[in-house]
Design a protein around this motif. Structure first.
Motif, PDB file in Angstrom:
ATOM      1  N   LYS A   1     -30.143 -19.674 -32.499  1.00 29.73           N
ATOM      2  CA  LYS A   1     -29.129 -19.778 -33.553  1.00 29.73           C
ATOM      3  C   LYS A   1     -28.747 -18.393 -34.063  1.00 29.73           C
ATOM      4  O   LYS A   1     -27.564 -18.115 -34.289  1.00 29.73           O
ATOM      5  N   ARG A   2     -29.729 -17.528 -34.231  1.00 32.55           N
ATOM      6  CA  ARG A   2     -29.427 -16.164 -34.666  1.00 32.55           C
ATOM      7  C   ARG A   2     -28.552 -15.468 -33.622  1.00 32.55           C
ATOM      8  O   ARG A   2     -27.587 -14.778 -33.959  1.00 32.55           O
ATOM      9  N   TYR A   3     -28.892 -15.659 -32.372  1.00 31.58           N
ATOM     10  CA  TYR A   3     -28.133 -15.027 -31.286  1.00 31.58           C
ATOM     11  C   TYR A   3     -26.720 -15.592 -31.230  1.00 31.58           C
ATOM     12  O   TYR A   3     -25.746 -14.853 -31.031  1.00 31.58           O
ATOM     13  N   GLY A   4     -26.597 -16.905 -31.398  1.00 32.95           N
ATOM     14  CA  GLY A   4     -25.286 -17.540 -31.344  1.00 32.95           C
ATOM     15  C   GLY A   4     -24.364 -17.063 -32.455  1.00 32.95           C
ATOM     16  O   GLY A   4     -23.184 -16.781 -32.217  1.00 32.95           O
ATOM     17  N   HIS A   5     -24.889 -16.963 -33.669  1.00 34.70           N
ATOM     18  CA  HIS A   5     -24.081 -16.482 -34.791  1.00 34.70           C
ATOM     19  C   HIS A   5     -23.676 -15.020 -34.590  1.00 34.70           C
ATOM     20  O   HIS A   5     -22.540 -14.637 -34.897  1.00 34.70           O
ATOM     21  N   LEU A   6     -24.610 -14.222 -34.066  1.00 33.10           N
ATOM     22  CA  LEU A   6     -24.294 -12.821 -33.800  1.00 33.10           C
ATOM     23  C   LEU A   6     -23.218 -12.710 -32.722  1.00 33.10           C
ATOM     24  O   LEU A   6     -22.299 -11.882 -32.818  1.00 33.10           O
ATOM     25  N   LEU A   7     -23.313 -13.552 -31.707  1.00 27.98           N
ATOM     26  CA  LEU A   7     -22.312 -13.546 -30.634  1.00 27.98           C
ATOM     27  C   LEU A   7     -20.914 -13.788 -31.186  1.00 27.98           C
ATOM     28  O   LEU A   7     -19.979 -13.038 -30.891  1.00 27.98           O
ATOM     29  N   LEU A   8     -20.765 -14.832 -32.000  1.00 30.00           N
ATOM     30  CA  LEU A   8     -19.446 -15.144 -32.539  1.00 30.00           C
ATOM     31  C   LEU A   8     -18.965 -14.043 -33.486  1.00 30.00           C
ATOM     32  O   LEU A   8     -17.777 -13.703 -33.488  1.00 30.00           O
ATOM     33  N   GLU A   9     -19.868 -13.498 -34.267  1.00 24.96           N
ATOM     34  CA  GLU A   9     -19.483 -12.419 -35.188  1.00 24.96           C
ATOM     35  C   GLU A   9     -18.908 -11.234 -34.432  1.00 24.96           C
ATOM     36  O   GLU A   9     -17.873 -10.666 -34.820  1.00 24.96           O
ATOM     37  N   ARG A  10     -19.545 -10.870 -33.314  1.00 21.73           N
ATOM     38  CA  ARG A  10     -19.123  -9.687 -32.574  1.00 21.73           C
ATOM     39  C   ARG A  10     -17.962  -9.972 -31.623  1.00 21.73           C
ATOM     40  O   ARG A  10     -17.008  -9.199 -31.548  1.00 21.73           O
ATOM     41  N   VAL A  11     -18.041 -11.057 -30.879  1.00 19.52           N
ATOM     42  CA  VAL A  11     -17.005 -11.360 -29.888  1.00 19.52           C
ATOM     43  C   VAL A  11     -15.666 -11.670 -30.543  1.00 19.52           C
ATOM     44  O   VAL A  11     -14.607 -11.391 -29.976  1.00 19.52           O
ATOM     45  N   LEU A  12     -15.693 -12.229 -31.751  1.00 20.94           N
ATOM     46  CA  LEU A  12     -14.455 -12.592 -32.440  1.00 20.94           C
ATOM     47  C   LEU A  12     -13.988 -11.507 -33.417  1.00 20.94           C
ATOM     48  O   LEU A  12     -13.005 -11.703 -34.130  1.00 20.94           O
TER      49      LEU A  12
ATOM     50  N   GLY B   1     -17.043 -21.511 -26.628  1.00 17.55           N
ATOM     51  CA  GLY B   1     -16.057 -22.584 -26.475  1.00 17.55           C
ATOM     52  C   GLY B   1     -14.667 -22.018 -26.260  1.00 17.55           C
ATOM     53  O   GLY B   1     -14.462 -21.142 -25.423  1.00 17.55           O
ATOM     54  N   ASN B   2     -13.710 -22.490 -27.065  1.00 15.75           N
ATOM     55  CA  ASN B   2     -12.342 -21.975 -26.957  1.00 15.75           C
ATOM     56  C   ASN B   2     -12.032 -20.955 -28.062  1.00 15.75           C
ATOM     57  O   ASN B   2     -10.872 -20.601 -28.274  1.00 15.75           O
ATOM     58  N   PHE B   3     -13.072 -20.493 -28.757  1.00 12.33           N
ATOM     59  CA  PHE B   3     -12.855 -19.581 -29.877  1.00 12.33           C
ATOM     60  C   PHE B   3     -12.228 -18.259 -29.446  1.00 12.33           C
ATOM     61  O   PHE B   3     -11.355 -17.724 -30.124  1.00 12.33           O
ATOM     62  N   GLN B   4     -12.699 -17.709 -28.315  1.00  9.97           N
ATOM     63  CA  GLN B   4     -12.176 -16.417 -27.876  1.00  9.97           C
ATOM     64  C   GLN B   4     -10.693 -16.522 -27.525  1.00  9.97           C
ATOM     65  O   GLN B   4      -9.905 -15.634 -27.877  1.00  9.97           O
ATOM     66  N   LEU B   5     -10.322 -17.608 -26.867  1.00 12.87           N
ATOM     67  CA  LEU B   5      -8.916 -17.828 -26.542  1.00 12.87           C
ATOM     68  C   LEU B   5      -8.084 -17.964 -27.806  1.00 12.87           C
ATOM     69  O   LEU B   5      -6.993 -17.391 -27.923  1.00 12.87           O
ATOM     70  N   ARG B   6      -8.591 -18.714 -28.768  1.00 13.09           N
ATOM     71  CA  ARG B   6      -7.871 -18.890 -30.033  1.00 13.09           C
ATOM     72  C   ARG B   6      -7.722 -17.558 -30.772  1.00 13.09           C
ATOM     73  O   ARG B   6      -6.677 -17.278 -31.370  1.00 13.09           O
ATOM     74  N   ALA B   7      -8.777 -16.742 -30.723  1.00 13.77           N
ATOM     75  CA  ALA B   7      -8.705 -15.429 -31.375  1.00 13.77           C
ATOM     76  C   ALA B   7      -7.655 -14.551 -30.705  1.00 13.77           C
ATOM     77  O   ALA B   7      -6.935 -13.807 -31.379  1.00 13.77           O
ATOM     78  N   LEU B   8      -7.553 -14.629 -29.393  1.00 11.75           N
ATOM     79  CA  LEU B   8      -6.542 -13.856 -28.664  1.00 11.75           C
ATOM     80  C   LEU B   8      -5.133 -14.264 -29.079  1.00 11.75           C
ATOM     81  O   LEU B   8      -4.211 -13.444 -29.070  1.00 11.75           O
ATOM     82  N   MET B   9      -4.961 -15.527 -29.438  1.00  8.56           N
ATOM     83  CA  MET B   9      -3.653 -16.021 -29.851  1.00  8.56           C
ATOM     84  C   MET B   9      -3.419 -15.881 -31.350  1.00  8.56           C
ATOM     85  O   MET B   9      -2.428 -16.353 -31.885  1.00  8.56           O
ATOM     86  N   GLY B  10      -4.380 -15.239 -32.034  1.00  6.72           N
ATOM     87  CA  GLY B  10      -4.214 -14.994 -33.453  1.00  6.72           C
ATOM     88  C   GLY B  10      -4.523 -16.183 -34.336  1.00  6.72           C
ATOM     89  O   GLY B  10      -4.169 -16.189 -35.528  1.00  6.72           O
ATOM     90  N   MET B  11      -5.184 -17.193 -33.801  1.00  7.58           N
ATOM     91  CA  MET B  11      -5.520 -18.383 -34.581  1.00  7.58           C
ATOM     92  C   MET B  11      -6.824 -18.161 -35.357  1.00  7.58           C
ATOM     93  O   MET B  11      -7.749 -17.518 -34.865  1.00  7.58           O
ATOM     94  N   SER B  12      -6.888 -18.675 -36.554  1.00  4.33           N
ATOM     95  CA  SER B  12      -8.076 -18.506 -37.390  1.00  4.33           C
ATOM     96  C   SER B  12      -9.166 -19.497 -36.989  1.00  4.33           C
ATOM     97  O   SER B  12      -8.887 -20.579 -36.475  1.00  4.33           O
TER      98      SER B  12
END
Length: 227
Positions: A112-123, A192-203
């Protein structure tokens, strides 16, 4: 052809010398190097690798083309140094995953710590900008640039998690046939699809992130069969 394009073409074709690495710099030299790398980061992310002008980079950083050549060799050498600097800034925090087992964290807590860190950094805006730059690059150096990004980013992140999972296997805590593949699978479940959504400027809300991490950990550790 304009003088700017002539200079850029020259720098693109120059091959780095063996001693072109920025080593043994004085404090003043390190500050100059930092200014160039910061300016390169801005210009490359704004304009892409192929369209980026080294003259524009040096205008923002201050200094001469000879300084750039001495420190980085050519445009590609500058890009590689910028990519390494940016990747270290974005992904260095993942080094801490190696300490998870020593702190006595359970696999559930560590993942869980790794997953939260991943999203924080990748997004983060910086990581999204870097991913956009690499994925949209059409230059003659495309394969090299994408390979560099993969090594500095996704592969680096995955190796840390894979090492942690292998440690858990050796301790008899987990049963995993291929820890490298399992690490990639976990990371993709979290993203998931978060990285794609971030690329499109979606929150992406904090609630979505929390749910994604919790469910990825549950699926990874326990599967989808009712217990």
């Amino acid at each position: 052809m304009s003088a700017v394009k002539d200079a850029d073409k020259l720098m693109n074709n120059v091959q780095p010398e063996a001693n072109a690495k920025p080593c043994g710099l004085t404090p003043k030299g390190l500050e100059r190097q930092k200014r160039i790398l910061d300016a390169a980061h801005e210009v490359f992310l704004e304009q892409g690798y192929d369209n980026a002008s080294i003259n524009e980079i040096m205008c923002r950083a201050g200094g001469s083309l000879s300084t750039l050549y001495r420190l980085f060799g050519n445009k590609l050498g500058l890009f590689e140094a910028m990519m390494t600097q940016t990747s270290n800034r974005v992904f260095a925090a993942f080094e801490a995953v190696e300490c998870a087992a020593k702190r006595g964290d359970s696999p559930d807590q560590a993942l869980k710590r790794y997953g939260h860190l991943l999203l924080e950094r990748v997004l983060s805006p910086e990581a999204v900008g870097l991913y956009r730059l690499v994925s949209m690059d059409c230059s003659s150096e495309r394969e090299h640039i994408q390979s560099l990004f993969y090594t500095q980013g996704p592969k680096r992140i995955n190796e840390k998690l894979s090492a942690y999972l292998q440690q858990q296997v050796e301790q008899g805590v987990m049963q995993i046939r291929d820890t490298e593949m399992a690490a990639f699978q976990f990371l993709e479940m979290v993203k998931g699809n978060f990285q794609l959504r971030a690329l499109m400027g979606m929150s992406i809300s904090d609630d979505e992130r929390n749910k994604a991490v919790d469910q990825a950990v549950d699926l990874f550790l326990y599967g989808a069969i009712a217990r």
